[in-house]
Design a protein around this motif. Structure first.
Motif, PDB file in Angstrom:
ATOM      1  N   ALA A  78       0.903  -1.148  -0.097  1.00  0.00           N
ATOM      2  CA  ALA A  78       0.014   0.054   0.106  1.00  0.00           C
ATOM      3  C   ALA A  78       0.845   1.208  -0.061  1.00  0.00           C
ATOM      4  N   GLU A  79       1.973   1.260   0.656  1.00  0.00           N
ATOM      5  CA  GLU A  79       2.835   2.494   0.849  1.00  0.00           C
ATOM      6  C   GLU A  79       3.465   2.618  -0.506  1.00  0.00           C
ATOM      7  N   LEU A  80       3.903   1.215  -1.088  1.00  0.00           N
ATOM      8  CA  LEU A  80       4.516   1.592  -2.609  1.00  0.00           C
ATOM      9  C   LEU A  80       3.594   2.031  -3.526  1.00  0.00           C
ATOM     10  N   VAL A  81       2.300   1.945  -3.406  1.00  0.00           N
ATOM     11  CA  VAL A  81       1.329   2.266  -4.350  1.00  0.00           C
ATOM     12  C   VAL A  81       1.395   3.891  -4.009  1.00  0.00           C
ATOM     13  N   ARG A  82       1.281   4.257  -2.945  1.00  0.00           N
ATOM     14  CA  ARG A  82       1.083   5.764  -2.545  1.00  0.00           C
ATOM     15  C   ARG A  82       2.488   6.469  -3.214  1.00  0.00           C
ATOM     16  N   ARG A  83       3.740   5.859  -3.038  1.00  0.00           N
ATOM     17  CA  ARG A  83       4.628   6.481  -3.626  1.00  0.00           C
ATOM     18  C   ARG A  83       4.828   6.497  -5.164  1.00  0.00           C
ATOM     19  N   ILE A  84       4.304   5.438  -5.889  1.00  0.00           N
ATOM     20  CA  ILE A  84       4.345   5.505  -7.038  1.00  0.00           C
ATOM     21  C   ILE A  84       3.234   6.579  -7.586  1.00  0.00           C
ATOM     22  N   GLU A  85       2.227   6.618  -6.896  1.00  0.00           N
ATOM     23  CA  GLU A  85       1.104   7.441  -7.675  1.00  0.00           C
ATOM     24  C   GLU A  85       1.752   8.779  -7.377  1.00  0.00           C
ATOM     25  N   LEU A  86       2.898   9.249  -6.805  1.00  0.00           N
ATOM     26  CA  LEU A  86       3.259  10.588  -6.481  1.00  0.00           C
ATOM     27  C   LEU A  86       4.367  10.895  -7.692  1.00  0.00           C
ATOM     28  N   LEU A  87       4.819   9.707  -8.256  1.00  0.00           N
ATOM     29  CA  LEU A  87       5.880  10.090  -9.552  1.00  0.00           C
ATOM     30  C   LEU A  87       5.225  11.003 -10.615  1.00  0.00           C
ATOM     31  N   THR A  88       6.160  11.860 -11.058  1.00  0.00           N
ATOM     32  CA  THR A  88       5.678  12.556 -11.991  1.00  0.00           C
ATOM     33  C   THR A  88       6.756  12.692 -13.167  1.00  0.00           C
ATOM     34  N   SER A  89       6.433  13.073 -14.346  1.00  0.00           N
ATOM     35  CA  SER A  89       7.291  13.346 -15.495  1.00  0.00           C
ATOM     36  C   SER A  89       6.902  14.613 -16.102  1.00  0.00           C
ATOM     37  N   ALA A  90       8.130  15.168 -16.700  1.00  0.00           N
ATOM     38  CA  ALA A  90       7.908  16.698 -17.186  1.00  0.00           C
ATOM     39  C   ALA A  90       7.527  16.473 -18.631  1.00  0.00           C
ATOM     40  N   VAL A  91       6.222  17.123 -19.213  1.00  0.00           N
ATOM     41  CA  VAL A  91       5.816  17.040 -20.440  1.00  0.00           C
ATOM     42  C   VAL A  91       5.289  18.224 -20.845  1.00  0.00           C
ATOM     43  N   ASP A  92       6.238  19.046 -21.810  1.00  0.00           N
ATOM     44  CA  ASP A  92       5.879  20.445 -22.532  1.00  0.00           C
ATOM     45  C   ASP A  92       5.805  21.387 -21.284  1.00  0.00           C
TER      46      ASP A  92
ATOM     47  N   ARG B 135       4.954  20.989 -17.972  1.00  0.00           N
ATOM     48  CA  ARG B 135       4.261  20.620 -17.111  1.00  0.00           C
ATOM     49  C   ARG B 135       4.567  19.270 -16.504  1.00  0.00           C
ATOM     50  N   GLN B 136       4.203  18.899 -15.316  1.00  0.00           N
ATOM     51  CA  GLN B 136       4.574  17.643 -14.600  1.00  0.00           C
ATOM     52  C   GLN B 136       3.142  16.848 -14.696  1.00  0.00           C
ATOM     53  N   VAL B 137       3.375  15.556 -15.344  1.00  0.00           N
ATOM     54  CA  VAL B 137       2.114  14.613 -15.291  1.00  0.00           C
ATOM     55  C   VAL B 137       2.454  13.296 -14.590  1.00  0.00           C
TER      56      VAL B 137
END
Length: 201
Positions: free
Chosen positions: A150-164, A166-168
């Motif tokens: 559950a904690e791993l899922v929480r951290r994964i959902e916080l991961l973002t990448s830059a596109v144009d 902006r962070q997605v």
């Protein structure tokens, strides 16, 4: 103990999960509840290769073999005449030998695959990892333990990448899988790899 290359303990240990002799044409046979997989994949088993799930790798400084996952030395794992102590996985698993899997779908907004950085980010959490043959068709399979997933899922959902500018979100969806379903996907991915590239070295 002699130094061993491609035919050594690490290779044999990895063969445990990669070469179970079964080629799957379809691993995800249906979902229920929190995306748990049901159906024939429950019959997937891992043959006993005598290494208890460890991935031993030669450590030159000690001239011993040490598991890359739980960090135990092979001589310690075999400290009795009985079977080898099973691998407990990453330290963050807390000694739990049970496994669950997450199937991550990469965000289609990303202009190119971020799988390498995604796998590295997950490994750096200490509570999840991407096993061999875990990536296929924009999806990454991730291993974890029930107590920390559950904690791993929480951290994964916080991961973002830059596109144009902006962070997605790096990942668009996270599906929870049973241990059997996760192994079935690894087997399916491995079969697809062999079909396209031949047996790995």
């Amino acid at each position: 103990m002699t130094k061993t290359g491609a035919s050594g303990p690490k290779s044999r240990a990895r063969a445990r999960q990669d070469r179970d002799g079964v080629k799957y044409t379809r691993a995800r046979l249906g979902t229920a509840g929190s995306h748990a997989i049901a159906g024939p994949v429950a019959s997937v088993t891992e043959p006993d290769d005598g290494f208890g799930g460890h991935e031993f790798e030669y450590e030159q400084v000690t001239d011993l073999f040490r598991c890359t996952e739980c960090r135990v030395y092979e001589v310690a794992a075999r400290d009795t005449d009985g079977p080898i102590k099973p691998c407990t996985g990453l330290a963050g698993y807390g000694g739990d030998t049970e496994r669950v899997y997450l199937l991550l779908t990469e965000n289609l907004e990303l202009p190119y695959s971020h799988v390498a950085s995604l796998a590295t980010s997950i490994r750096s959490t200490g509570i999840g990892r991407a096993p061999r043959f875990s990536w296929r068709d924009g999806r990454l399979l991730v291993e974890s333990a029930p107590s920390v997933v559950a904690e791993l899922v929480r951290r994964i959902e916080l991961l973002t990448s830059a596109v144009d500018g902006r962070q997605v979100p790096t990942v668009s969806s996270v599906d929870h899988l049973t241990a059997e379903a996760g192994r079935a996907i690894i087997a399916e991915n491995y079969a697809a790899y062999v079909s396209e590239y031949g047996e790995p070295a």
